[in-house]
Design a protein around this motif. Structure first.
Motif, PDB file in Angstrom:
ATOM      1  N   TRP A  36      49.513  75.383 107.589  1.00  0.00           N
ATOM      2  CA  TRP A  36      48.483  74.810 108.455  1.00  0.00           C
ATOM      3  C   TRP A  36      48.827  75.017 109.918  1.00  0.00           C
ATOM      4  N   ARG A  37      47.770  75.276 110.694  1.00  0.00           N
ATOM      5  CA  ARG A  37      47.905  75.430 112.144  1.00  0.00           C
ATOM      6  C   ARG A  37      46.810  74.567 112.787  1.00  0.00           C
ATOM      7  N   PHE A  38      47.227  73.545 113.535  1.00  0.00           N
ATOM      8  CA  PHE A  38      46.290  72.636 114.182  1.00  0.00           C
ATOM      9  C   PHE A  38      46.062  73.115 115.613  1.00  0.00           C
ATOM     10  N   VAL A  39      44.813  73.385 115.957  1.00  0.00           N
ATOM     11  CA  VAL A  39      44.477  73.887 117.291  1.00  0.00           C
ATOM     12  C   VAL A  39      43.657  72.815 118.005  1.00  0.00           C
ATOM     13  N   MET A  40      44.294  72.116 118.941  1.00  0.00           N
ATOM     14  CA  MET A  40      43.595  71.087 119.700  1.00  0.00           C
ATOM     15  C   MET A  40      42.607  71.745 120.661  1.00  0.00           C
ATOM     16  N   VAL A  41      41.392  71.214 120.708  1.00  0.00           N
ATOM     17  CA  VAL A  41      40.355  71.796 121.562  1.00  0.00           C
ATOM     18  C   VAL A  41      39.994  70.762 122.634  1.00  0.00           C
ATOM     19  N   ASP A  42      40.593  70.918 123.798  1.00  0.00           N
ATOM     20  CA  ASP A  42      40.369  69.996 124.915  1.00  0.00           C
ATOM     21  C   ASP A  42      39.415  70.574 125.954  1.00  0.00           C
ATOM     22  N   SER A  43      39.358  71.889 126.047  1.00  0.00           N
ATOM     23  CA  SER A  43      38.557  72.554 127.074  1.00  0.00           C
ATOM     24  C   SER A  43      37.059  72.308 126.856  1.00  0.00           C
ATOM     25  N   PRO A  44      36.350  71.789 127.866  1.00  0.00           N
ATOM     26  CA  PRO A  44      34.891  71.616 127.735  1.00  0.00           C
ATOM     27  C   PRO A  44      34.172  72.933 127.446  1.00  0.00           C
ATOM     28  N   GLN A  45      34.667  74.029 128.035  1.00  0.00           N
ATOM     29  CA  GLN A  45      34.023  75.327 127.816  1.00  0.00           C
ATOM     30  C   GLN A  45      34.168  75.770 126.358  1.00  0.00           C
ATOM     31  N   ARG A  46      35.352  75.585 125.791  1.00  0.00           N
ATOM     32  CA  ARG A  46      35.549  75.967 124.397  1.00  0.00           C
ATOM     33  C   ARG A  46      34.736  75.057 123.471  1.00  0.00           C
ATOM     34  N   ARG A  47      34.709  73.772 123.775  1.00  0.00           N
ATOM     35  CA  ARG A  47      33.897  72.861 122.957  1.00  0.00           C
ATOM     36  C   ARG A  47      32.423  73.261 122.998  1.00  0.00           C
ATOM     37  N   ALA A  48      31.957  73.651 124.177  1.00  0.00           N
ATOM     38  CA  ALA A  48      30.559  74.083 124.302  1.00  0.00           C
ATOM     39  C   ALA A  48      30.305  75.340 123.476  1.00  0.00           C
TER      40      ALA A  48
END
Length: 220
Positions: A64-76
């Motif tokens: 497993w590889r957990f990739v935290m998504v904090d960037s508003p641009q990536r979330r969009a």
């Protein structure tokens, strides 16, 4: 290879009260879509990933590889992928089901304070390939086990998890800038639920009903 010997601890005794609570935990684990915006303490999130890493994995490969998504641009960008895929799914629905599908809330992007993706490294060096030669897909199964372990641990803390699968895997690699040979498992929204219920939302809305265990049990 030299074996590492660990002292054998005494096995804990799980009593009836614990088993009853565990059954309650299973029943109250829900796929959450409606979140409060209350932040989750970083130490709590870190502890949940530590617990997830206790999940079983083929050959102890921990793929497993957990990739935290904090960037508003990536979330969009993730949201845009979801909207494209969800629009296509709606267009492909049977006309009799399309109105019901359109009413379903299938993602919690707006409010969930913590969002992350899970990938499986398909051929990790760890584990030396044990158990994967004839069934390489077991690395993905192992990553799913980690997700379920985290899901239960979160529920025990009053935190909800929502699994978003209506996405384009190839696009997710591009959005999150991860190796192309990692297998995308899902995108997850984590946060405190707005409401609590022990019945799945899809069942409450009449989309589907949970089937009895006997319907999925086959004897040979």
């Amino acid at each position: 290879m030299t074996a590492t010997h660990h002292p054998t601890p005494a096995a804990p005794a799980f009593d009836d009260a614990f088993r009853s609570q565990l059954q309650t935990l299973f029943r109250w684990r829900r796929d959450v879509r409606h979140f409060r915006t209350t932040p989750i303490p970083p130490a709590t999130v870190a502890a949940l990933f530590e617990t997830a890493s206790l999940a079983p994995s083929v050959g102890l490969c921990q793929p497993w590889r957990f990739v935290m998504v904090d960037s508003p641009q990536r979330r969009a960008a993730v949201r845009a992928s979801f909207e494209r895929c969800n629009g296509e799914a709606l267009a492909s629905q049977d006309p009799a089901l399309a109105p019901a599908y359109a009413r379903l809330k299938l993602a919690g992007f707006d409010a969930a304070p913590c969002q992350f993706a899970v990938f499986a490294e398909c051929d990790p060096a760890q584990g030396h390939g044990l158990g994967r030669r004839t069934m390489p897909e077991t690395t993905a199964y192992s990553a799913v086990m980690a997700v379920h372990t985290l899901w239960l641990a979160a529920r025990a803390l009053g935190i909800g998890l929502g699994w978003v699968s209506i996405l384009e895997p190839a696009i997710m690699h591009e959005i999150l800038d991860v190796p192309r040979d990692w297998q995308f498992i899902g995108y997850f929204c984590l946060g405190y639920p707005q409401t609590e219920d022990d019945t799945p939302e899809l069942e409450r809305f009449g989309w589907a009903e949970r089937q009895p265990t006997a319907a999925a049990t086959i004897r040979r």
